[in-house]
Design a protein around this motif. Structure first.
Motif, PDB file in Angstrom:
ATOM      1  N   VAL A   7       0.871  -1.172   0.000  1.00  0.00           N
ATOM      2  CA  VAL A   7       0.000   0.000   0.000  1.00  0.00           C
ATOM      3  C   VAL A   7       0.907   1.220   0.000  1.00  0.00           C
ATOM      4  CG1 VAL A   7      -1.718   1.282   1.329  1.00  0.00           C
ATOM      5  CG2 VAL A   7      -1.817  -1.193   1.264  1.00  0.00           C
ATOM      6  N   TYR A   8       0.551   2.210  -0.794  1.00  0.00           N
ATOM      7  CA  TYR A   8       1.331   3.440  -0.836  1.00  0.00           C
ATOM      8  C   TYR A   8       0.625   4.479   0.028  1.00  0.00           C
ATOM      9  CZ  TYR A   8       3.884   7.404  -2.797  1.00  0.00           C
ATOM     10  OH  TYR A   8       4.674   8.503  -2.963  1.00  0.00           O
ATOM     11  N   GLU A   9       1.274   4.911   1.105  1.00  0.00           N
ATOM     12  CA  GLU A   9       0.695   5.895   2.027  1.00  0.00           C
ATOM     13  C   GLU A   9       1.737   6.938   2.387  1.00  0.00           C
ATOM     14  OE1 GLU A   9      -0.655   3.935   5.521  1.00  0.00           O
ATOM     15  OE2 GLU A   9      -2.394   3.053   4.567  1.00  0.00           O
ATOM     16  N   ASN A  10       1.362   8.197   2.243  1.00  0.00           N
ATOM     17  CA  ASN A  10       2.225   9.299   2.662  1.00  0.00           C
ATOM     18  C   ASN A  10       3.647   9.182   2.120  1.00  0.00           C
ATOM     19  OD1 ASN A  10       0.107  10.422   4.252  1.00  0.00           O
ATOM     20  ND2 ASN A  10       0.574   8.929   5.841  1.00  0.00           N
ATOM     21  N   GLY A  11       3.771   8.795   0.850  1.00  0.00           N
ATOM     22  CA  GLY A  11       5.072   8.737   0.205  1.00  0.00           C
ATOM     23  C   GLY A  11       5.899   7.505   0.518  1.00  0.00           C
ATOM     24  N   VAL A  12       5.289   6.503   1.177  1.00  0.00           N
ATOM     25  CA  VAL A  12       6.026   5.296   1.566  1.00  0.00           C
ATOM     26  C   VAL A  12       5.259   4.057   1.119  1.00  0.00           C
ATOM     27  CG1 VAL A  12       6.917   3.994   3.525  1.00  0.00           C
ATOM     28  CG2 VAL A  12       6.973   6.481   3.582  1.00  0.00           C
ATOM     29  N   PHE A  13       5.967   3.079   0.538  1.00  0.00           N
ATOM     30  CA  PHE A  13       5.356   1.793   0.206  1.00  0.00           C
ATOM     31  C   PHE A  13       5.388   0.912   1.448  1.00  0.00           C
ATOM     32  CE2 PHE A  13       6.691   3.198  -4.005  1.00  0.00           C
ATOM     33  CZ  PHE A  13       5.533   2.968  -4.723  1.00  0.00           C
ATOM     34  N   LYS A  14       4.219   0.394   1.840  1.00  0.00           N
ATOM     35  CA  LYS A  14       4.133  -0.475   3.012  1.00  0.00           C
ATOM     36  C   LYS A  14       3.715  -1.873   2.552  1.00  0.00           C
ATOM     37  CE  LYS A  14       2.943   3.343   6.008  1.00  0.00           C
ATOM     38  NZ  LYS A  14       2.017   3.887   7.015  1.00  0.00           N
ATOM     39  N   PRO A  15       4.605  -2.852   2.682  1.00  0.00           N
ATOM     40  CA  PRO A  15       4.265  -4.213   2.230  1.00  0.00           C
ATOM     41  C   PRO A  15       3.141  -4.805   3.081  1.00  0.00           C
ATOM     42  CG  PRO A  15       6.391  -4.188   3.365  1.00  0.00           C
ATOM     43  CD  PRO A  15       5.949  -2.773   3.259  1.00  0.00           C
ATOM     44  N   LEU A  16       2.296  -5.601   2.437  1.00  0.00           N
ATOM     45  CA  LEU A  16       1.187  -6.239   3.143  1.00  0.00           C
ATOM     46  C   LEU A  16       1.619  -7.519   3.845  1.00  0.00           C
ATOM     47  CD1 LEU A  16      -1.722  -5.620   0.622  1.00  0.00           C
ATOM     48  CD2 LEU A  16      -1.054  -4.278   2.617  1.00  0.00           C
ATOM     49  N   ARG A  17       2.842  -7.983   3.572  1.00  0.00           N
ATOM     50  CA  ARG A  17       3.430  -9.098   4.317  1.00  0.00           C
ATOM     51  C   ARG A  17       4.934  -8.884   4.357  1.00  0.00           C
ATOM     52  NH1 ARG A  17       5.919 -12.789   1.102  1.00  0.00           N
ATOM     53  NH2 ARG A  17       5.290 -12.909  -1.060  1.00  0.00           N
ATOM     54  N   LYS A  18       5.587  -9.524   5.280  1.00  0.00           N
ATOM     55  CA  LYS A  18       7.024  -9.321   5.486  1.00  0.00           C
ATOM     56  C   LYS A  18       7.816  -9.910   4.310  1.00  0.00           C
ATOM     57  CE  LYS A  18      10.627 -10.240   8.905  1.00  0.00           C
ATOM     58  NZ  LYS A  18      11.236  -8.951   8.940  1.00  0.00           N
ATOM     59  N   PRO A  19       8.646  -9.082   3.663  1.00  0.00           N
ATOM     60  CA  PRO A  19       9.480  -9.599   2.569  1.00  0.00           C
ATOM     61  C   PRO A  19      10.717 -10.318   3.118  1.00  0.00           C
ATOM     62  CG  PRO A  19       9.824  -7.258   2.840  1.00  0.00           C
ATOM     63  CD  PRO A  19       8.757  -7.654   3.823  1.00  0.00           C
ATOM     64  N   HIS A  20      11.308 -11.145   2.280  1.00  0.00           N
ATOM     65  CA  HIS A  20      12.537 -11.867   2.652  1.00  0.00           C
ATOM     66  C   HIS A  20      13.740 -10.999   2.289  1.00  0.00           C
ATOM     67  CE1 HIS A  20      10.263 -15.436   3.566  1.00  0.00           C
ATOM     68  NE2 HIS A  20       9.677 -15.365   2.389  1.00  0.00           N
TER      69      HIS A  20
END
Length: 66
Positions: A7-20
């Motif tokens: 999700v892109y919020e306030n200029g930051v991409f926030k992953p919906l699950r933890k990446p490796h």
């Protein structure tokens, strides 16, 4: 290669699950538009309830090819 929704919020991409990934690891992000939305799926579900059900759709497809 790993594909993760974000999700892109306030200029930051926030992953919906933890990446490796390790902290501070650089990655390339490819932005793809979501083609199938929740609203589309809801409409499709509603429409499927109004359409007639076929007992053997494979047979109908084969007959249509002849």
């Amino acid at each position: 290669m790993e594909e993760i929704e974000a999700v892109y919020e306030n200029g930051v991409f926030k992953p919906l699950r933890k990446p490796h990934l390790r902290d501070h690891e650089k990655v390339v992000i490819v932005i793809k538009e979501r083609v199938v939305t929740g609203k589309f799926l809801q409409r499709l579900e509603k429409l499927s309830k109004t359409l007639p059900k076929f007992e053997n759709p494979s047979r109908l497809i084969e007959e249509g090819r002849r």
